[in-house]
Design an enzyme around this catalytic site. Sequence first.
Site, PDB file in Angstrom:
ATOM      1  N   SER A  18      -4.898   5.211  -5.809  1.00  0.00           N
ATOM      2  CA  SER A  18      -3.990   4.784  -4.754  1.00  0.00           C
ATOM      3  C   SER A  18      -4.290   3.369  -4.279  1.00  0.00           C
ATOM      4  O   SER A  18      -4.312   2.444  -5.079  1.00  0.00           O
ATOM      5  CB  SER A  18      -4.043   5.788  -3.607  1.00  0.00           C
ATOM      6  N   ASP A  27       0.032   2.918  -6.616  1.00  0.00           N
ATOM      7  CA  ASP A  27       0.752   4.077  -7.176  1.00  0.00           C
ATOM      8  C   ASP A  27       2.103   4.294  -6.506  1.00  0.00           C
ATOM      9  O   ASP A  27       2.756   5.322  -6.720  1.00  0.00           O
ATOM     10  CB  ASP A  27      -0.110   5.342  -7.153  1.00  0.00           C
TER      11      ASP A  27
HETATM   12 MG    MG Z   1      -0.887   5.477  -2.802  1.00  0.00          MG
END
Ligand code: MG
Length: 459
Positions: free
Chosen positions: A105, A252
């Site tokens: 992330s 992401d």
């Molecule tokens: Mg993320």
Amino acid sequence: MALIKSISGIRGTIGGGAGEGLGGVDVVKFTAAYAEFIRRHNSGASRIVVGRDARISGEMVNHLVTGALMSMGFDVVNIGLATTPTTELAVTGLGADGGIIITASHNPVQWNALKLLNSRGEFLSDAEGKEVIAIAEAEDFRFAEVFGLGREYRDDTWAMRHIEMVKSLPLVDCEAIAEAGFTVAVDAVNSVGGVVIPKLLRELGVKDVIELNCEPTGKFAHTPEPIPENLTQISGMMKEGVADVGFVVDPDVDRLAIVMENGEMFVEEYTLVAVADYVLSKTPGSTVSNLSSSRALRDVTVGHGCEYSAAAVGEVNVVTKMKETGAVIGGEGNGGVIYPELHYGRDALVGVALFLTLLAKSGKKVSELKAGYPRYAIAKNKIQLTPDIDVDAILEAVKEKFSNETITDIDGVKIDFPDSWVHLRKSNTEPIIRIYSEAETMEKADRLAAEIKDVIASL
Ligand code: MG
């Protein structure tokens, strides 16, 4: 070196000895445990979707994950470079039995992680995550015999399918966007958003797209978390008046921050507020965000005559609450928009499309839109803990001290005052207490945090 096993997956830095970082042994063990978990709950399970963000270690981790799944007898549908929401949609679109997203992330380039999905393309619950960890720790899995090994299939159609799904949403109006003749700047921090967001913008009818850090090399151009201090590049460029709006996504692509036409931040807390305002104006219903998100969502929701609820921090908790209340829109103040009309996952593509529709229909500048929303500022502070501090006792004592105020204790302690709030929460990953406070101005929010710190110090 770091390796963290938690209910939200396994996360670590690349390199080092076994067990020191996110090394091959741990990735394989954890993936095998996940495969075992899926099979225990569905004996006919046979297919898992795997997607990854563009970080440098992604290809290596992808080989390990794919091999481990095949060795457990699962076929792998490898969708290649993919956002987290795209992978979620591929799981349900393909009728697969689960999915793994290889991404850390917003964490820096040294990190990678596995995010685990169920057959609905949603994150595993706390209990399910614990079961996977228990299986991994006991090494309680069996690899397939030679004729039972899985195979790998490639399918690189999902980015485009995702874009098509977003375009088909009834509240997304491509004509209005095209008519507005927008110029839009994008900073995708050289991850997968660099491929998918410019494509989405053109498909939505945006006139000009200015691409910044849109090469998916995984060499992050700045610290990847989309918070103001990391966005000086796009903000500096936009101060020249080159674009109507700027979008920034994390590696992401489940978080979306917006930059105003004057180069100033719309502030990530307001991504969800603006999108919810638009959705509620067309389809009134309830909303949900987590306890650490801005009160502006509650105010906007009430303004539409609808009901707002707060959930514990964590996407899975927000989604659970949204299902419980039948929410039409929800998410997190960190720029995470969840729109169940498409799916129950934070999705920056959905956020971009709904925001551009709102902007086009409003005929306003982004800064004018912002000025129409309740004005709040959130201060994000923390207290470093030492091993001798009993956090639970501190939280209890704080609760006691403010017992005359509105207290919520489903996740740490949140104290709501008439025109401000403060939320104290123990971090799951670091030895700290997070103190989030919100008030009319940043000065007041900081003062509130300082007061709470004093209270804690006196205990
Ligand atoms: Mg993320």
